[in-house]
Scaffold this motif. Structure first.
Motif, mmCIF file in Angstrom:
data_model
loop_
_atom_site.group_PDB
_atom_site.id
_atom_site.type_symbol
_atom_site.label_atom_id
_atom_site.label_comp_id
_atom_site.label_asym_id
_atom_site.label_seq_id
_atom_site.Cartn_x
_atom_site.Cartn_y
_atom_site.Cartn_z
ATOM 1 N N LEU A 1 0.781 -1.061 0.093
ATOM 2 C CA LEU A 1 -0.094 0.076 0.151
ATOM 3 C C LEU A 1 0.898 1.278 -0.015
ATOM 4 N N VAL B 1 -7.243 -1.283 2.605
ATOM 5 C CA VAL B 1 -8.002 -1.303 1.561
ATOM 6 C C VAL B 1 -8.982 -2.387 1.747
ATOM 7 N N SER C 1 -12.515 0.548 -1.879
ATOM 8 C CA SER C 1 -11.442 1.162 -2.552
ATOM 9 C C SER C 1 -10.817 0.705 -3.674
ATOM 10 N N LEU C 2 -10.462 -0.888 -3.502
ATOM 11 C CA LEU C 2 -9.827 -1.425 -4.507
ATOM 12 C C LEU C 2 -10.311 -1.231 -5.883
ATOM 13 N N LEU D 1 -7.224 5.411 0.047
ATOM 14 C CA LEU D 1 -6.453 4.160 1.190
ATOM 15 C C LEU D 1 -6.514 4.668 2.581
#
Length: 500
Positions: free
Chosen positions: A10, A84, A88-89, A132
Motif C-alpha cells: 500500500l 484497502v 477502495s480496490l 487508502l
C-alpha cells in the motif's frame, strides 16, 4: 508473509509515483522524451502493482484486511493509517488504469513536458492516498495534495480562459475542504473530551460516535457532506465543473471526470455515512432531492451544449447523481449499485474524454459544429465512440446499465425514495437523447468536405481499447465486480437501519 500480504504494498502504491516524479525532475536536463517514457513506465508499474493487490483481495468472502498503521504525529494522535477493501480496490484500479492512458493521449503537450508528467504522477499518488487513508488527518492531507497538481495542470496547459476556470475550481474546493477540516477538528476535540483519548482514527471515531452530542454530529455531517458534494459535484455546488472541464487539457479532464470526482462519492460512503449514519438518514430526503435535481439538470443542460467537453461535463453531473441517489437509498441494491456505478462512470467518461482528445488533436476544437461524417473517414474511431456513448447511455449489456439499474432498484425499494427513482429514471432517457444526438452530428451528420482527418492509429486505439473492453465485461459479467464490493455494503445498510 509474502509481499502481496504486506502493508508495504500500500505504501509503495503511493510512493512509487512520487519517486518517479523526482526521477523525471533529474532527467529534465537530458531529454523531455526520456521523462515521458519514464513517467509512462512508472504509471504502468503502479498499475501492475495494483493488479497484484487485486489478485490478493478479490474473491474473499469477508472484508479484506491489508493495513499499514504507523505513528505519524503520535503526540496529536495522528497515525499513517492505510487500508484497502473491495470499495477502495476498484477505485485504485481505476486510477492506475486511467493514468497511463491519459499519458498516452497527451500528444498535444509540447511545452514543459517533464513538469506535466511529474504533475500527473503526483496527481495519481494523491488519488491513491485518498482511497487508502483511514486516519482523518492522513485523508485530509491526501485530499488537499490532489488539488495542487490539478491546479497547475489546468493553469499551465489549459485553454484561453484557464485562469478564471482554475480559480473557480480552487475556491470551491478549498471552501469545501475548510468546512471538512473544521468538522475533523470538532470530532477530534469532542471525542477527546468524551473519552480522554484524542485521535483521528476513523474506526475509533465510528465506534464512539454515540458519545458525541447530536448537534455536533449534525454540524460535522454537513461539514463533510458539503466538501464531498463539491467534489462529486452535486447541484447547486457544481458550477465550477463545466468551466474547469472545458478549459482543462482533455487527457487530464479524463482523469478529473473519471477519477477525481470519485473522491467525493467514495468519501461520502466511507466518511460521510460511515461516521454519521443517523444524521445521513435524517437528512436523506433533501439529499435525494438534490440527487434527482442533479440528474435532470445535468441531462437537460447537456442537451443544449454545442461543445463536446461541456456536454460530457454536464453528463457527468447527471450520471453521478445516480451514485448519490443509490447511497442515500440506504438499501443493499442502492449502495451496491452506487459503488458499481462509481467505477462504471469512470470507465465510460474517461473513454469519452480520451476520444474527444483525439478530435481536438486533429482539429484544435471540440465544437460539435466543426465535425460531421467522421464514420466514413474514421471507422475505428467511430466504433469506439458509439460503444462508449451507448455504455454511458445505459444500454443493456454495458456497464452503465448495471450501475444505474441497481441504484434505481435500490431507491425504488426504499419507501422515501420510490418517487425519486421514478423521476430519476427519466435521466436515462435524456442521456440517450443528448449522447446519440452528439454521435449523429459527429459521426453521421453532413460530411465536412473542408478537411479530412486520419483514423485512430494503433496508439490511440490502444489508449481506449482497455476501457472499451471493461465496458462490455462489466456489463456482461457484473457479478465478478459486485462480489468484490459486496462486503462493504452491509455496514452502510445496517448502520442506517433503513428497511429494504
Amino acid at each position: 508473509m509474502t509481499f502481496l500480504d504486506s502493508g508495504l504494498l500500500l505504501v509503495l502504491l503511493i510512493v512509487a509515483p512520487v519517486m518517479g516524479a523526482l526521477v523525471i525532475a533529474a532527467l529534465a536536463a537530458t531529454s523531455a522524451e526520456a521523462g515521458r517514457r519514464y513517467a509512462l513506465a512508472v504509471a504502468l508499474t503502479t498499475a501492475l502493482l495494483t493488479c497484484g493487490l487485486s489478485w490478493r483481495l478479490i474473491g474473499r468472502q469477508t472484508a479484506p484486511v491489508l493495513v499499514v498503521n504507523a505513528p505519524w504525529i503520535p503526540t496529536l494522535g495522528v497515525w499513517f493509517h492505510l487500508a484497502v477493501d473491495g470499495l477502495s480496490l476498484w477505485l485504485i484500479l481505476l486510477v492506475t488504469l486511467l493514468t497511463p492512458l491519459a499519458m498516452l493521449a497527451s500528444t498535444a503537450i509540447t511545452t514543459r513536458r517533464h513538469i506535466y508528467f511529474m504533475l500527473v504522477l503526483l496527481f495519481e499518488s494523491g488519488l491513491i492516498g485518498v482511497f487508502l487513508a483511514r486516519d482523518l488527518v492522513t485523508f485530509y492531507v491526501f485530499w488537499e495534495v490532489v488539488l495542487i497538481p490539478a491546479y497547475f495542470l489546468i493553469g499551465l496547459w489549459g485553454g484561453e480562459n484557464r485562469l478564471a476556470a482554475v480559480t473557480k475550481f480552487f475556491l470551491y474546493t478549498v471552501a469545501g475542504s475548510l468546512l471538512m477540516l473544521a468538522a475533523i477538528i470538532g470530532l477530534y476535540v469532542a471525542h477527546g473530551q468524551a473519552t480522554g483519548r484524542y485521535t483521528f482514527d476513523l474506526e475509533t471515531l465510528v465506534k464512539a460516535r454515540n458519545l458525541l452530542s447530536p448537534d455536533l454530529r449534525q454540524w460535522c455531517f454537513w461539514g463533510f457532506a458539503i466538501a464531498f458534494f463539491v467534489k462529486i459535484p452535486v447541484f447547486p455546488l457544481h458550477t465550477w465543473q463545466a468551466d474547469t472541464y472545458a478549459e482543462c487539457p482533455t487527457p487530464i479532464t479524463a482523469l478529473l471526470a473519471g477519477a477525481m470526482s470519485k473522491m467525493g462519492t467514495y468519501a461520502l460512503v466511507r466518511f460521510g455515512v460511515g461516521l454519521f449514519p443517523e444524521e445521513a438518514q435524517a437528512w436523506a430526503l433533501p439529499v435525494l432531492v438534490l440527487a434527482v435535481v442533479s440528474i435532470l439538470h445535468g441531462a437537460l443542460v447537456a442537451m443544449v451544449q454545442t461543445d463536446l467537453k461541456r456536454l460530457l461535463a454536464y453528463s457527468s453531473l447527471s450520471h453521478l447523481g445516480f451514485v448519490t441517489l443509490g447511497v442515500f437509498s440506504f438499501t443493499a441494491y442502492g449502495v451496491e449499485g452506487a459503488m458499481f456505478h462509481m467505477v462504471a462512470h469512470g470507465v465510460t467518461t474517461g473513454a469519452l474524454f480520451l476520444l474527444v482528445a483525439m478530435l481536438e488533436t486533429r482539429r484544435q476544437t471540440t465544437d460539435l459544429g466543426e465535425f460531421g461524417g467522421l464514420a466514413q473517414a474514421m471507422p475505428r474511431f467511430a466504433f469506439l465512440m458509439v460503444l462508449a456513448s451507448l455504455a454511458s447511455a445505459g444500454v443493456p449489456f454495458t456497464n452503465g446499465f448495471i450501475g444505474e439499474f441497481l441504484t434505481l432498484l435500490g431507491a425504488f425499494t426504499a419507501t422515501p425514495g420510490r418517487w425519486f427513482a421514478v423521476v430519476a429514471a427519466s435521466g436515462m432517457v435524456l442521456s440517450a437523447v443528448y449522447l446519440l444526438t452528439a454521435v449523429r452530428r459527429t459521426l453521421f451528420g453532413p460530411h465536412k468536405a473542408t478537411f479530412e482527418m486520419p483514423d485512430a492509429d494503433w496508439r490511440e486505439v490502444l489508449t481506449v481499447a482497455p476501457l472499451a473492453a471493461l465496458m462490455l465485461v462489466m456489463g456482461i459479467a457484473p457479478r465478478f465486480f459486485l462480489e468484490a464490493t459486496r462486503p462493504a455494503v452491509p455496514p452502510v445498510v445496517t448502520a442506517t437501519s433503513r428497511p429494504s
